[in-house]
Structures are given as structure tokens and as C-alpha cells.
Scaffold this motif. Sequence first.
Motif, PDB file in Angstrom:
ATOM      1  N   LYS A 112      -2.732  10.566   1.295  1.00 10.79           N
ATOM      2  CA  LYS A 112      -3.752  10.158   0.324  1.00 10.79           C
ATOM      3  C   LYS A 112      -3.330   8.848  -0.326  1.00 10.79           C
ATOM      4  O   LYS A 112      -2.184   8.727  -0.765  1.00 10.79           O
ATOM      5  N   PRO A 113      -4.226   7.868  -0.388  1.00 12.72           N
ATOM      6  CA  PRO A 113      -3.839   6.598  -1.009  1.00 12.72           C
ATOM      7  C   PRO A 113      -3.409   6.796  -2.449  1.00 12.72           C
ATOM      8  O   PRO A 113      -4.073   7.482  -3.220  1.00 12.72           O
ATOM      9  N   ILE A 121      -2.382   0.457  -4.461  1.00 15.64           N
ATOM     10  CA  ILE A 121      -2.357  -0.783  -3.684  1.00 15.64           C
ATOM     11  C   ILE A 121      -2.142  -1.909  -4.670  1.00 15.64           C
ATOM     12  O   ILE A 121      -2.694  -1.882  -5.772  1.00 15.64           O
ATOM     13  N   ARG A 170       0.855  -1.189   0.000  1.00 16.83           N
ATOM     14  CA  ARG A 170       0.000   0.000   0.000  1.00 16.83           C
ATOM     15  C   ARG A 170       0.890   1.238   0.000  1.00 16.83           C
ATOM     16  O   ARG A 170       1.808   1.334   0.810  1.00 16.83           O
ATOM     17  N   TRP A 200      -8.903   0.596   0.415  1.00 17.08           N
ATOM     18  CA  TRP A 200      -7.687   1.405   0.573  1.00 17.08           C
ATOM     19  C   TRP A 200      -7.765   2.695  -0.252  1.00 17.08           C
ATOM     20  O   TRP A 200      -7.384   3.765   0.203  1.00 17.08           O
ATOM     21  N   LEU A 201      -8.293   2.568  -1.437  1.00 15.02           N
ATOM     22  CA  LEU A 201      -8.358   3.742  -2.311  1.00 15.02           C
ATOM     23  C   LEU A 201      -9.518   4.660  -1.947  1.00 15.02           C
ATOM     24  O   LEU A 201      -9.566   5.811  -2.389  1.00 15.02           O
ATOM     25  N   SER A 208       0.968   5.555  -0.006  1.00 16.31           N
ATOM     26  CA  SER A 208       0.198   6.789   0.136  1.00 16.31           C
ATOM     27  C   SER A 208       1.103   7.974  -0.133  1.00 16.31           C
ATOM     28  O   SER A 208       2.325   7.902   0.003  1.00 16.31           O
TER      29      SER A 208
END
Lengths: 237, 237
Positions: B137-138, B141, B131, B175-176, B133
Motif C-alpha cells: 500500500k502506498p 511519495i 516512493r 502513486w497514492l 509502500s
Amino acid sequence: MAESAYVDMSADLASKIRSGEYPPGLRLPSYSDLEAAYGVSNIVVRRAIDLLELQGLVKRMPRKGVFVSSQTRLIRVSPERQMESAEETYRHESNGNIKVEREVNDILASPWLRDEFKLSEGDAVTHTVTRASDDGKPASISDTYQPIGRNGTDGAYWLEETWRDDMANPVHRAWLGVGIGTLVKKVHQRWSTRDGQTLMVSDVSYPPDRYDAFVFRMALGPIDSDQFRDPDFRTQN
Amino acid sequence: MAESAYVDMSADLASKIRSGEYPPGLRLPSYSDLEAAYGVSNIVVRRAIDLLELQGLVKRMPRKGVFVSSQTRLIRVSPERQMESAEETYRHESNGNIKVEREVNDILASPWLRDEFKLSEGDAVTHTVTRASDDGKPASISDTYQPIGRNGTDGAYWLEETWRDDMANPVHRAWLGVGIGTLVKKVHQRWSTRDGQTLMVSDVSYPPDRYDAFVFRMALGPIDSDQFRDPDFRTQN
DNA sequence: AAGTGGTCTAGACCACGTG
DNA sequence: ACGTGGTCTAGACCACTTG
């Protein structure tokens, strides 16, 4: 009204954005206001803005508004070596009958091209239109520009390739046989020297249904742990 | 109803297509029939099919019907050399605070992975979830799979990279931070040896708004007319 | 409280393809 | 003549943001 209402409307808004009348960050008039201003219904406004969003010109913020995107684009960059010509690519892709035709003309450089090639006003460039078909079906059409007398990609060190889904210009639309509202796959290529001088630029449009994915296959060459290693996975053993 | 009607409907149709209940070439029920069958209105059916079309699962033929696409995918291939890791890419792209976290687990190989790596039933693979970021901010992934004991891309000769706009799986969506109906940028990578043995595969999802264009910048190296020449332009002087 | 974009209904007309 | 997908109207309710 030649085109559908939402295409006309989208084109009108797009021209306002590109001309700077609607600068980045500006909130567009609300849907209701746009409905009233253009005398159309809900769905026409939404579809018009769908097209703008697909082109990356605006960004929707639910319950806040539709905003003009900033033109600073984050791009994905990946170094690559070697390449092949369009014809070779097609012949690898297809068993069909590939035909390529080319028109070459010298034209006056537009401001955009003068900037790209660092030319002076009045200078000319060579413009090549390439049309390719695959068993009679249009496969691609491209506009290639280079300064007079240059021989293609001789001396190129960098190739930068950008693609997006975008509307094609009328000439490209005619060859590809798509309507004005259809988004095509657009690839922009820029060949340049090691020190950044542009040698050639090319805009290619593909029918939206020719590729449903883009693949880059890269020969990494003979690799061992010293020559090449992905740092992400270096410490896994 | 957890999701909007058109997302639910699209997911239902997509599962019927992927399961083979709706085989390639089949004409879907007409809009009217689908409206009746799902008890929804015009626009719901159209938006559901919009999503299927964006995924390349169906093709619309005006005044004829909506047809299930054949799964043979024509792809764009281009040879490339060298590459950089995800972290390097991000650091080149952004001035923000890049954070990357990784989870590594050995899992039983699924049929799909057994086929990819030519493993036997009961064999395990290493599964890495990465993951990333960018200023909180993502940014991406990914799921990466490789046979146990292999060290990343050691010995790789080919890298094949495919991308498309597609729906993310639930873990990626979470995640997003995107909803089930949102299309994300999906990149699939396959590293393989010169003779085609797959060493590692990776599925990466990016937020739909991180990249609005993909660029491949390729170092062509020192080039002269003998070493490299685009046949398209060979005879122009 | 008013306005926003997101979703949705229940219709309509059109051009074109198939019987 | 009928059905198809494409376009469009004229409304509606919702969740949320903003003044």
C-alpha cells in the motif's frame, strides 16, 4: 432543537461510537435508514457523517457503507529536544498584545487521569486552565493536569505532542467563540519521565483559523557527517 | 467532464486566486452568482468552496461573503533536535513490508528553487523522487531538491517542517491512488545552515488515511530545574 | 435486482448585515 | 427591503457491490 440537525445527529452517533454501542468495524445504518430514523433529509445525514469522518470516528467505503474506525491510531513520531513556553511562542509569532490568564484548582482525579498518573481513587490533581489572547482575540485555551505537588515539567524526559482537528468542549468553544459544529486545532501534550511515568498532560485548543499550518523548527546542532547523516542520502555522491 | 463539477469548479477558483486574479481580501461572487456563472446548483458551489476553505484559500463570513485569504500564514514553531529517516520512521510504525524506491535526476532549477538555494539562471539541482509502500500500500511519495554535489543534510543546523491538508500534484495522486478532489497530508521540509542558507527542501505527501494524528515525541534529555523549566509553571509551588 | 454511497437539481426558510 | 451565507427538503441519476 438548540443546534443544527446535523450537529445534533453527529453528536448522537459519536456518543454511540465512543460508548461502544457501535463497535469498531460495525457498518452504520445506511443513509436511507438514518434519514428515516432521524427524520431528516439526505444532506443532514451526509453532513453529520462528514463530522464523524473528520474526527476519524468512521471511514466511508463507497458503495459498501460507512464503518466505525478501529481506535488503533497510526501516528507520526519524531524525536525532538528543547521547547519553549506558550507565551514565548506567541511573542515570537505575533507583534500583538499577548495576554495570558490562569486558573488553578485542585480537583478529584477522574478515572482517565487516575489511569494516566497511576493514582488511587480519591486522589486529587491540580487542574490549570490557561487562556491566552492576542490583541483581544482568543488565541488558545488549555486544560493542564498534574499530580498534586508536582512542579510542572521538572524531571520530564519525554514530551509527546499530538494534534488533530476535533470538536472542542463547551468551555473551549466559549472562549474561542466558535460554534459546536466547528472543528478546532487540538493539541494534546504528555510529559513523562524516561521510564514512562506521566508527569503532566495538557489539552490545548486553538481557533481553527489561527494556524493553517503547523511547523516544527528543529535545531539540529553542530552537525558533520559523522555525528549526523540522513541514511536516505548517504550514498548519493 | 472528467472530474466532478465541484472539483472542477474549485480548481478553477483556486487558479484564479493563486494567479492573483482574485487578490487577498476580495469578496468572491455570491453563491447565487456563482451558481449562475457556472450553471450548477447550490450544493456544487458550497462543496467547491469547502475545498477552498480547507486549503486556507478563502474564509467564509456568514451573511457577509466569502473572502480570499491573505497569504501571510501564522505558523507554529517549536525547536527540536535529532530526527530519523523516513525508512526508520516507517519501520517503527509498522510491522509490514516496507519498500522504498528512489529516482534521482539532475534538472534545471525552477525560479522557485533558484530563489530557495540562491542559484543563478541555468544552474541545475538534484531532484530525488522517493516512493514508499507499506505491504504494497502506498505510504508516501516525496520530491527532494538540493544543489548539485551537496550530500543530503550535511552541515544542516535547522530543520523546518510544515504540514497541511492540501491537494496533491498529479504524480503524487497517481502513486497514492487518490482522486483530484482528495486532500492529502502534505509535509514540507527545509534543511538550512545556522545562517539561513537552504541546503535541501522536500515535499512529502501521505495518504489522507495513513495518519489521523501527527505526534512529535521529543527527548528532552536529562532535565532539572536549572537546566530546563517551563516558565508557565515556575511559581506554582 | 436491490441496495449502497457519491453527486446533483431546484427549490425553501432562517438570521443577520448592509443599503 | 434586499442580499448574504447556513441549513434543509424531496427528490433524481450514476457506478458499483452484494445477495
